[in-house]
Design a protein around this motif. Structure first.
Motif, short mmCIF file in Angstrom:
data_model
loop_
_atom_site.label_atom_id
_atom_site.label_comp_id
_atom_site.label_asym_id
_atom_site.label_seq_id
_atom_site.Cartn_x
_atom_site.Cartn_y
_atom_site.Cartn_z
N GLN A 129 54.13 65.48 -76.12
CA GLN A 129 55.27 66.32 -75.77
C GLN A 129 54.80 67.67 -75.24
N LEU A 141 63.01 65.38 -75.25
CA LEU A 141 62.61 65.27 -73.85
C LEU A 141 63.74 64.77 -72.95
N SER A 145 52.65 61.88 -80.63
CA SER A 145 53.88 62.46 -80.11
C SER A 145 53.77 63.95 -79.84
N ARG A 146 53.20 64.69 -80.78
CA ARG A 146 53.18 66.15 -80.64
C ARG A 146 52.35 66.57 -79.42
N GLN A 192 61.45 63.43 -82.66
CA GLN A 192 60.98 64.60 -81.93
C GLN A 192 61.05 64.38 -80.42
N LEU A 193 60.76 63.17 -79.98
CA LEU A 193 60.70 62.88 -78.55
C LEU A 193 62.08 62.80 -77.90
N GLU A 212 55.86 69.03 -71.65
CA GLU A 212 56.60 70.29 -71.56
C GLU A 212 55.89 71.27 -70.64
#
Length: 257
Positions: A142, A168, A138-139, A164-165, A146
């Motif tokens: 993203q 978006l 995920s990190r 976290q996602l 970004e």
């Protein structure tokens, strides 16, 4: 009621013998359009053929992270301008099956990231949305989105329920919801689901994979979108017609179909 299966691998060999019957059952269930993601470069011509010969079938050009070493941008560029190409992907990062050894792991991640970044750029160049695959990455995913994604955004295919996602959504990304939502062990996704903006929800099967309950263990197919939509409506505390209409509008806004 009209549903779009926004992610189904109709080019998979498991549909080769009865594709027409699969699509007929799909239409009977209210699923009238389908998007075939590009995952394996070897099956892309088959996806294009299906789209060209079947009304309501569209495709995307892309290379799955597991096939990153076979990435050939020229192949994608050949088909990305096709009138029935609606997205770039399935592309992304997948750290679930990494090789052994620190050096090998680093090299695998580097290749996946370079190939993903280039497909993000390809989508921006052609003003197309992305179909994004993220698994245990995920990190990094993203960060790349970004940095490079255009305002067209895209969809996080088979959304992995990572809080976290959800950030978006402000970058015009949508969240593909499939059969996993019906699994008894899908507690995390069920908990996170209410936090997804309703104007960012899409329906998908990922057929022939991730068959919803009560058909787990059998081949998935687009007719089962209705089962997924029913579960989404239940969790959203709304009617099935309202849910499918909202997702249909979301699909049209993102993919233009």
């Amino acid at each position: 009621m009209e549903i779009v299966d926004t992610h189904v691998h109709l080019d998979d060999p498991r549909y080769a013998e009865d594709l027409e019957a699969v699509l007929a059952r799909s239409r009977e269930a209210g699923v009238t359009r389908w998007i075939v993601p590009g995952a394996d470069p070897e099956t892309l011509p088959r996806a294009v053929e299906i789209a060209e010969t079947h009304e309501g079938v569209y495709f995307a050009v892309g290379v799955h992270p597991y096939d990153a070493r076979n990435y050939d941008r020229s192949l994608l560029e050949r088909y990305v301008v096709h009138e029935k190409c609606v997205a770039v992907g399935e592309c992304g990062l997948d750290y679930y099956r990494l090789p052994e050894g620190e050096e090998a792991i680093g090299e695998e991640k580097r290749i996946q990231q370079e190939v993903f970044a280039d497909q993000i750029i390809l989508a921006a160049e052609h003003d197309l949305p992305l179909i994004v695959h993220i698994r245990e990455a995920s990190r990094d995913s993203q960060a790349l989105l970004e940095a490079h994604a255009s305002p067209r955004g895209g969809v996080l295919h088979c959304y992995n329920a990572d809080h976290q996602l959800l950030e978006l959504a402000r970058r015009n990304f949508y969240y593909g919801i499939g059969g996993v939502l019906t699994f008894k062990n899908a507690r995390k996704l069920v908990e996170v689901y209410p936090r997804i903006p309703r104007d960012r929800l899409l329906i998908e099967t990922d057929g022939p994979y991730l068959t919803p309950h009560p058909y787990r263990g059998k081949r998935n197919e687009p007719a089962y979108c209705r089962i997924i939509a029913e579960k989404m409506a239940e969790l959203s505390e709304t009617g099935l017609e309202e849910m499918t209409t909202r997702c249909r509008e979301n699909t049209r806004r993102l993919f233009g179909i």
